[in-house]
Structures are given as C-alpha cells and as structure tokens.
Design an enzyme around this catalytic site. Structure first.
Site: not given
Lengths: 210, 210
Positions: A17, A40, A43
């Site tokens: 990812s 993040r 994500h």
C-alpha cells in the site's frame, strides 16, 4: 474468483500500500522527515488531500519521538481515537493512552462551567503528573481549551495533534493551535477525524523502530 | 479570541453541520431515503466524495431498520468500529456490538487455515444465534469471507456494510459484495474506514427515532 485479487501476503499488504501511495504521490513535495506520517494518513483514508493539508511545527517529529521515548502518555478526545492507537507499541516506552470523555466527573465539570465534556476532559488530563501528547480527532472545543491553557501559561503539552473533522469552528480551532509556539501536527481545513488522530500517533510510534 | 468562532450551542453543532452539508450538496442527486446516511458520512469525514461513492442495494435502508428493530446485533472487523458505534442507542432495540478480531481462538483458526484474523472473526460471528449486521471498515478479507459464505449458501447476514479503506484488494472486495443479492451498503472505490463503518451504523440507528 481469486484471480481478480492482487496476490499479496497479509503481512505484505501494508508495504505494498505504501508503495502505491509513494508512486501516486509522484514528485509531490513533502516536508523531509514527515513522509511516514503523511503517507500513513493517506493509507488510513485513501485521501491524497493529506499530502497538502498536514502542517508541522518546526522540528516537531524529533520532539515527538523524543517525548515518546521518554515515556509520554497520549490523551485522546474520543474512545475511538484511543481504540485506534497501537497501545502495545506505546507501552514499550512506558506510555499509556487516556480518554476521560466518558468520566462522570468530567460531565459534571462541563455542566458546572457551561463548557463541553471534551474541554473538561483536557483539564482533567493536565492533572496527570506525566508528559502528555494530546490527540484530538473530534472536538474543536478540546483544541480551544488546550490553546487557552497554553496562552494562560498554565500548561504546555509535549505535542498537540489537532485533527478534528467538521464544519463548525473546526477550521478556526486548528488555526488557533498553529498560532501557539508549542509543538503541533495539524490537518488544516475541515478534514481529519478519529482515524487520522490515531494514525498519526501510530506513525510516530513506528518511526522510532524504523 | 472568541469572535473568530461561530456562535453555536454544543447541542446545535450537529444540526448546523448538516445544514452546511445540505447547502453545499446543492442539487446533487441522492437516492431517496439514503440522504441521512450519505450526509452523516460527509459529516464524519468532511469528504463530499461520499455523495457519489455510496452504493445501496434495493430497499436496504428499510430492511436494515427493520433488522435493528428486531434486535439485530452488529459485528465489526476492528475495535475502532466497535468504539464508534452508539451502543446505548442499539441496546434500546436489544442489539449488541461484537468484535472478535483480538480473540485468541480467532488468531489460532487464522493460523491453521492460513487465513486472516479478520476472515476467521467472520466465521466465529456467524455462530452467534442472532440476526447480524456486519460493519467492515478495514479488512477486505472479511468481505471476501462474507461473500464466500453467502455463495456457499452457508450464511446470509441481515446487512453487509462494506467500507474498508485502502489500496490492495479493497476495490475488488467491495465489487464482490455488490454482486451478492444480499442487502448491502458499500463505499465504492478506495475510500471508507472505521469511522465511516461506525457512522453508517449510527445513521441507521438515528433514522429509527427521527
């Protein structure tokens, strides 16, 4: 059926990812040292707006990592932020996660002062005799209270993660935190949320080991 | 300082937020009867993409409300979704929230079957002798498992809320759920998350009273 899925081992999914995110960010400029946090957040939300809206005070990442290593605890404004933080990772350094929003004394204080439970829970937290990081994903009134405490020189958090989401007084509460001279990580604008608050905490935790 | 803030009583903030969202949606077409769900997802994320990406199977809202009124329980794939659901509201109708992801037997089953804990936690949930709504905000493997159970005619949930977020197999897992003939609410594409899964549950709960 299986052939429609990309073949990635469960433990490799996160790495894959992050590869995709890095690819799609292309040459988007990120502040050096903040990349793992920005990525993040993307994500966690699949929302590339976080590449543009995350704001960092000078040297905040180093200061935050140092605070965690010194055993800082994390105070959240909602149970959902608390649920999302990797508590096992934080415990490695001696820290714990606190959320006082559902406490009866907090509800009473809020009522007495015609304030909000979120604001009252900040005041309860500052009584803790430990270094604190505040992770605010929901309540602008929590950010306003933290700003007031700093302005009145009553309390200085190690870090304020200011990422409430919403449409009423959210933008202004974040602008306020960015006026303070205290370390902050803020998602400018309306976006943010419990998931973003928790994921910034986790991003910091994972940066210590990596 | 106060003058930079809009003067809204704490208990009015949500209503004011929904007003702003309705204003900004303008004449965006929403499926009749789904508006409170779409608007609450935007309220939770400040992301207007949810006006376009939420997909509803025929008559799903009525079916979901009926299931909740009949005492349906909600099964989540993460503790964060569980933390975000208004459990007091659900209890009014006799329902509870379950999340088995951290259970030891689930970890063992996942290991034995070379599967994921999320998938194994779905199989544990279907053993519950109660009508179930599944709220999946994180794990595509949970959705794939639910699809397989339906395909093999082993189990039919009352509703699947399929809103995992991410970059690997997330889009495909949602497409799969939309192929089933079972009631679903899905956020098409990469977006979604624990916050979105919880907020769809809450939107349904609040629709019963209003």
């Amino acid at each position: 059926m299986k052939e429609i899925f990309e073949k990635v081992e469960p433990k490799e999914i996160e790495a894959r990812s992050f590869e995709i995110i890095t690819e799609e960010l292309g040459d988007t400029l990120l502040i050096p040292g903040t990349e793992p946090i920005v990525k993040r957040c993307i994500h966690t939300s699949a929302d590339f707006d976080y590449a543009a809206n995350l704001c960092f005070s000078d040297g905040v990442v180093e200061k935050a990592l140092e605070a965690i290593k010194q055993g800082a605890c994390i105070v959240t404004d909602t149970q959902m932020v608390k649920a999302g933080i990797n508590k096992r990772e934080l415990e490695k350094y001696g820290g714990e996660v606190y959320c006082f929003i559902s406490d009866e004394d907090v509800a009473m204080t809020a009522k007495e002062h015609a304030s909000t439970r979120a604001a009252a829970s900040m005041e309860k937290a500052m009584q803790l005799d430990r270094p604190l990081i505040f992770a605010i994903g929901n309540a602008p009134t929590a950010l306003i209270k933290l700003y007031e405490l700093m302005e009145e020189r009553k309390y200085y958090p190690k870090l304020v993660i200011g990422v409430p989401v919403g449409f009423v007084n959210v933008v202004q509460s974040k602008e306020l935190i960015m006026k303070s001279e205290n370390p902050y990580i803020v998602a400018k604008g309306r976006k943010g949320g419990s998931n973003i608050a928790a994921c910034i905490c986790n991003a910091l935790l994972y940066m210590i080991d990596r």
